[in-house]
Enzyme design. Structure first.
Site, PDB file in Angstrom:
ATOM      1  N   LYS A 146       0.862  -1.179   0.000  1.00  0.00           N
ATOM      2  CA  LYS A 146       0.000   0.000   0.000  1.00  0.00           C
ATOM      3  C   LYS A 146       0.901   1.232   0.000  1.00  0.00           C
ATOM      4  O   LYS A 146       2.012   1.180   0.516  1.00  0.00           O
ATOM      5  CB  LYS A 146      -0.879   0.021   1.268  1.00  0.00           C
ATOM      6  CG  LYS A 146      -2.098   0.907   1.151  1.00  0.00           C
ATOM      7  CD  LYS A 146      -3.283   0.158   0.574  1.00  0.00           C
ATOM      8  CE  LYS A 146      -4.463   1.068   0.321  1.00  0.00           C
ATOM      9  NZ  LYS A 146      -5.654   0.320  -0.081  1.00  0.00           N
ATOM     10  N   ASP A 165      -7.087   4.311  -4.433  1.00  0.00           N
ATOM     11  CA  ASP A 165      -7.687   4.182  -3.098  1.00  0.00           C
ATOM     12  C   ASP A 165      -8.311   5.552  -2.814  1.00  0.00           C
ATOM     13  O   ASP A 165      -8.602   6.300  -3.773  1.00  0.00           O
ATOM     14  CB  ASP A 165      -6.630   3.797  -2.052  1.00  0.00           C
ATOM     15  CG  ASP A 165      -7.253   3.400  -0.706  1.00  0.00           C
ATOM     16  OD1 ASP A 165      -7.829   2.306  -0.616  1.00  0.00           O
ATOM     17  OD2 ASP A 165      -7.190   4.196   0.267  1.00  0.00           O
TER      18      ASP A 165
HETATM   19  P1  NDP Z   1     -12.917   7.618  -2.529  1.00  0.00           P
HETATM   20  O1  NDP Z   1     -11.868   8.649  -2.335  1.00  0.00           O
HETATM   21  O2  NDP Z   1     -13.440   7.366  -3.879  1.00  0.00           O
HETATM   22  O3  NDP Z   1     -14.154   7.905  -1.561  1.00  0.00           O
HETATM   23  C1  NDP Z   1     -14.007   8.003  -0.181  1.00  0.00           C
HETATM   24  C2  NDP Z   1     -15.288   8.551   0.398  1.00  0.00           C
HETATM   25  O4  NDP Z   1     -15.220   8.533   1.807  1.00  0.00           O
HETATM   26  C3  NDP Z   1     -15.532  10.011   0.002  1.00  0.00           C
HETATM   27  O5  NDP Z   1     -16.900  10.224  -0.095  1.00  0.00           O
HETATM   28  C4  NDP Z   1     -14.921  10.790   1.162  1.00  0.00           C
HETATM   29  O6  NDP Z   1     -15.517  12.060   1.347  1.00  0.00           O
HETATM   30  C5  NDP Z   1     -15.233   9.871   2.333  1.00  0.00           C
HETATM   31  N1  NDP Z   1     -14.160   9.982   3.335  1.00  0.00           N
HETATM   32  C6  NDP Z   1     -12.837   9.765   3.159  1.00  0.00           C
HETATM   33  N2  NDP Z   1     -12.151   9.982   4.281  1.00  0.00           N
HETATM   34  C7  NDP Z   1     -13.083  10.355   5.199  1.00  0.00           C
HETATM   35  C8  NDP Z   1     -13.006  10.712   6.564  1.00  0.00           C
HETATM   36  N3  NDP Z   1     -11.828  10.734   7.209  1.00  0.00           N
HETATM   37  N4  NDP Z   1     -14.173  11.015   7.189  1.00  0.00           N
HETATM   38  C9  NDP Z   1     -15.365  10.989   6.532  1.00  0.00           C
HETATM   39  N5  NDP Z   1     -15.482  10.664   5.229  1.00  0.00           N
HETATM   40  C10 NDP Z   1     -14.364  10.351   4.579  1.00  0.00           C
HETATM   41  O7  NDP Z   1     -12.296   6.262  -1.897  1.00  0.00           O
HETATM   42  P2  NDP Z   1     -12.751   4.760  -2.143  1.00  0.00           P
HETATM   43  O8  NDP Z   1     -14.218   4.687  -2.331  1.00  0.00           O
HETATM   44  O9  NDP Z   1     -11.852   4.193  -3.165  1.00  0.00           O
HETATM   45  O10 NDP Z   1     -12.336   4.093  -0.759  1.00  0.00           O
HETATM   46  C11 NDP Z   1     -13.216   4.027   0.369  1.00  0.00           C
HETATM   47  C12 NDP Z   1     -12.751   2.950   1.328  1.00  0.00           C
HETATM   48  O11 NDP Z   1     -12.742   1.679   0.649  1.00  0.00           O
HETATM   49  C13 NDP Z   1     -11.324   3.127   1.875  1.00  0.00           C
HETATM   50  O12 NDP Z   1     -11.262   2.570   3.164  1.00  0.00           O
HETATM   51  C14 NDP Z   1     -10.492   2.259   0.935  1.00  0.00           C
HETATM   52  O13 NDP Z   1      -9.273   1.847   1.506  1.00  0.00           O
HETATM   53  C15 NDP Z   1     -11.450   1.082   0.735  1.00  0.00           C
HETATM   54  N6  NDP Z   1     -11.208   0.265  -0.440  1.00  0.00           N
HETATM   55  C16 NDP Z   1     -11.194   0.821  -1.693  1.00  0.00           C
HETATM   56  C17 NDP Z   1     -11.011   0.015  -2.790  1.00  0.00           C
HETATM   57  C18 NDP Z   1     -11.081   0.541  -4.181  1.00  0.00           C
HETATM   58  O14 NDP Z   1     -11.079  -0.273  -5.116  1.00  0.00           O
HETATM   59  N7  NDP Z   1     -11.195   1.828  -4.416  1.00  0.00           N
HETATM   60  C19 NDP Z   1     -10.736  -1.428  -2.644  1.00  0.00           C
HETATM   61  C20 NDP Z   1     -10.856  -1.913  -1.299  1.00  0.00           C
HETATM   62  C21 NDP Z   1     -11.065  -1.081  -0.250  1.00  0.00           C
HETATM   63  P3  NDP Z   1     -15.188  13.314   0.383  1.00  0.00           P
HETATM   64  O15 NDP Z   1     -15.995  13.062  -0.865  1.00  0.00           O
HETATM   65  O16 NDP Z   1     -15.639  14.499   1.138  1.00  0.00           O
HETATM   66  O17 NDP Z   1     -13.725  13.249   0.131  1.00  0.00           O
END
Ligand code: NDP
Length: 408
Positions: free
Chosen positions: A126, A166
């Site tokens: 990562k 991510d």
């Molecule tokens: P994105 O950046 O596409 O979306 C993240 C979302 O979560 C956004 O809406 C963001 O808000 C919100 N967010 C992020 N950090 C915070 C925080 N500290 N407090 C509140 N809201 C928060 O990321 P992903 O959808 O790709 O990833 C989401 C989760 O899934 C993570 O834990 C990631 O590690 C996990 N994951 C992702 C994979 C992938 O294929 N993308 C695979 C496996 C796991 P805002 O829009 O305001 O930024």
């Protein structure tokens, strides 16, 4: 002292100020304890748990970049190559101000188990930076991404380490990373996944994590004599994972009623409209207040609150430790029967224990969100054979992998 406790103590002492890493290790070691205790002396002599909990390699570097006003900024860059025993390191790049070494280690540690669970030959890694992409222009994002790769390119490659997206990293950022790598190395190879379709990306990769989450949720409910159709679903997040989880929930006959971002959350009694969500978060890159303006029946609330809504299934899809004990209690009080983790480690340890004690079905992220990395591995296969598979071909392999993960 039990071998698992000894190693947990060592991890805590040797990695001070890394609470997320301690939490991830504690969760895994507690789960492994019954197996370890059957052969404790052998495993201790082989230092099995030390080898599992100390990363093979950590790369830390400076990322200087210039903003649109000519100001120079310096961010911290990381890549943790945790375990390459079964294949090239594989795992996303996160761009978020909360990124630090402990967060990188927890994510790459979890990634090792998740990748192995897919049955595909990929090791765990990562990376990321404390760079905040919010409010930056395309040119600033490009400048940062190119500078990040100016250092990282030395340590990655199609057969060594294959990063992906991510939090804060989608197709735009992967495009900048890949372009800079190709320029510096002079090779066109499958060194990143989540690429654009015109230069080696896979169909169904954007959907994979969210779709996979729903496939495993469906299989888990089926195994317990339940049907996902007709269920009300609370989702947190509004990014890649949340959006496609919401889309697949609709396709399977369930009704997703919430989503959230870092400033607030939406309750939509008619169900979250996927097209509006994509327009607001992916096209305009705006806040969820814009969703509420476009859907007058929906309600926008500032801050946290998704888990207070009445639902059958909760899918945390935003970030680590976003579902705490008080949230778990609210979910149980509202009749929630299943929590399946789309994000990595979204549920705190005490909340997980509480849910399990209350008989709530719980699918941990290492299994539930493995669809993303599984399709990334399929993208690597397509790049190696220089072919592109159809959406249906990739999606049906994803479904099979998620079903296998559940039964494994
Ligand atoms: P994105 O950046 O596409 O979306 C993240 C979302 O979560 C956004 O809406 C963001 O808000 C919100 N967010 C992020 N950090 C915070 C925080 N500290 N407090 C509140 N809201 C928060 O990321 P992903 O959808 O790709 O990833 C989401 C989760 O899934 C993570 O834990 C990631 O590690 C996990 N994951 C992702 C994979 C992938 O294929 N993308 C695979 C496996 C796991 P805002 O829009 O305001 O930024």
């Amino acid at each position: 002292m039990r071998y698992v406790d000894e190693v947990l103590q060592q991890v805590i002492t040797q990695n001070p100020a890394q609470p997320e890493f301690h939490q991830a290790v504690q969760e895994v070691l507690e789960t492994l304890a019954p197996v370890i205790e059957k052969n404790e002396e052998l495993y201790r002599r082989e230092a099995l748990l030390e080898r599992l909990t100390v990363p093979e390699r950590i790369i830390m570097f400076r990322v200087p970049w210039v903003d649109d006003q000519g100001q120079v900024h310096v961010n911290n860059g990381y890549r943790v190559q945790f375990n390459g025993a079964i294949g090239p390191y594989k795992g996303g790049i996160r761009l978020h101000p909360s990124v630090n070494l402990g967060v990188m280690k927890f994510l790459s540690f979890e990634q090792t188990f998740k990748n192995s669970l897919t049955g595909l030959p990929i090791g765990g890694g990562k990376g990321g930076s404390d760079f905040d992409p919010k409010g930056k222009s395309d040119r600033e994002i490009m400048a940062f991404c190119q500078s990040f790769i100016n250092e990282l390119y030395k340590y990655i490659g199609a057969d060594t380490d294959v990063p992906a997206g991510d939090i804060g990293v989608g197709a735009r950022e992967v495009g900048y990373f890949f372009g800079q790598y190709r320029r510096l190395k002079g090779v066109f190879e499958g060194v990143f996944t989540g690429k654009g379709l015109s230069y080696g990306g896979s169909l169904a990769r954007p959907q994979a994590t969210g779709y996979g989450l729903l496939y495993i949720t469906q299989e888990m409910l089926k195994a317990n004599g339940q049907d996902i159709a007709g269920k009300t679903v609370a989702v947190s997040g509004a990014g890649n994972v949340a959006t496609y989880a919401i889309e697949k929930a609709w396709q399977l006959g369930a009704k997703p009623v919430t989503c959230s971002d870092s400033t607030g959350w939406i309750y939509d009694p008619d169900g979250i409209d996927v097209a509006t969500l994509i327009e607001v978060k992916q096209v305009k890159r705006a806040r969820l207040t814009e969703y509420a303006k476009a859907r007058p029946n929906s309600q926008y609330h500032e801050g946290k609150g998704v888990w207070t809504v009445k639902c059958d299934i909760a899918l945390p899809c935003a970030t680590q430790n976003e579902l705490l004990l008080e949230d778990a209690k609210a979910l149980v009080a509202n009749g929630c029967m299943a929590v399946c983790e789309g994000a990595n480690m979204p549920t705190s340890l005490d909340a997980t224990k509480y849910l399990q004690q209350q008989g709530v079905y719980f699918v941990p992220g290492k299994a539930a969100n493995a669809g993303g990395v599984a399709v990334s591995a399929l993208e690597m296969s397509q790049n190696s054979e220089r072919l592109s598979w159809s959406f249906e071909q990739v999606d049906s392999q994803l479904q099979q992998i998620m079903v296998n993960i559940f039964h494994n």
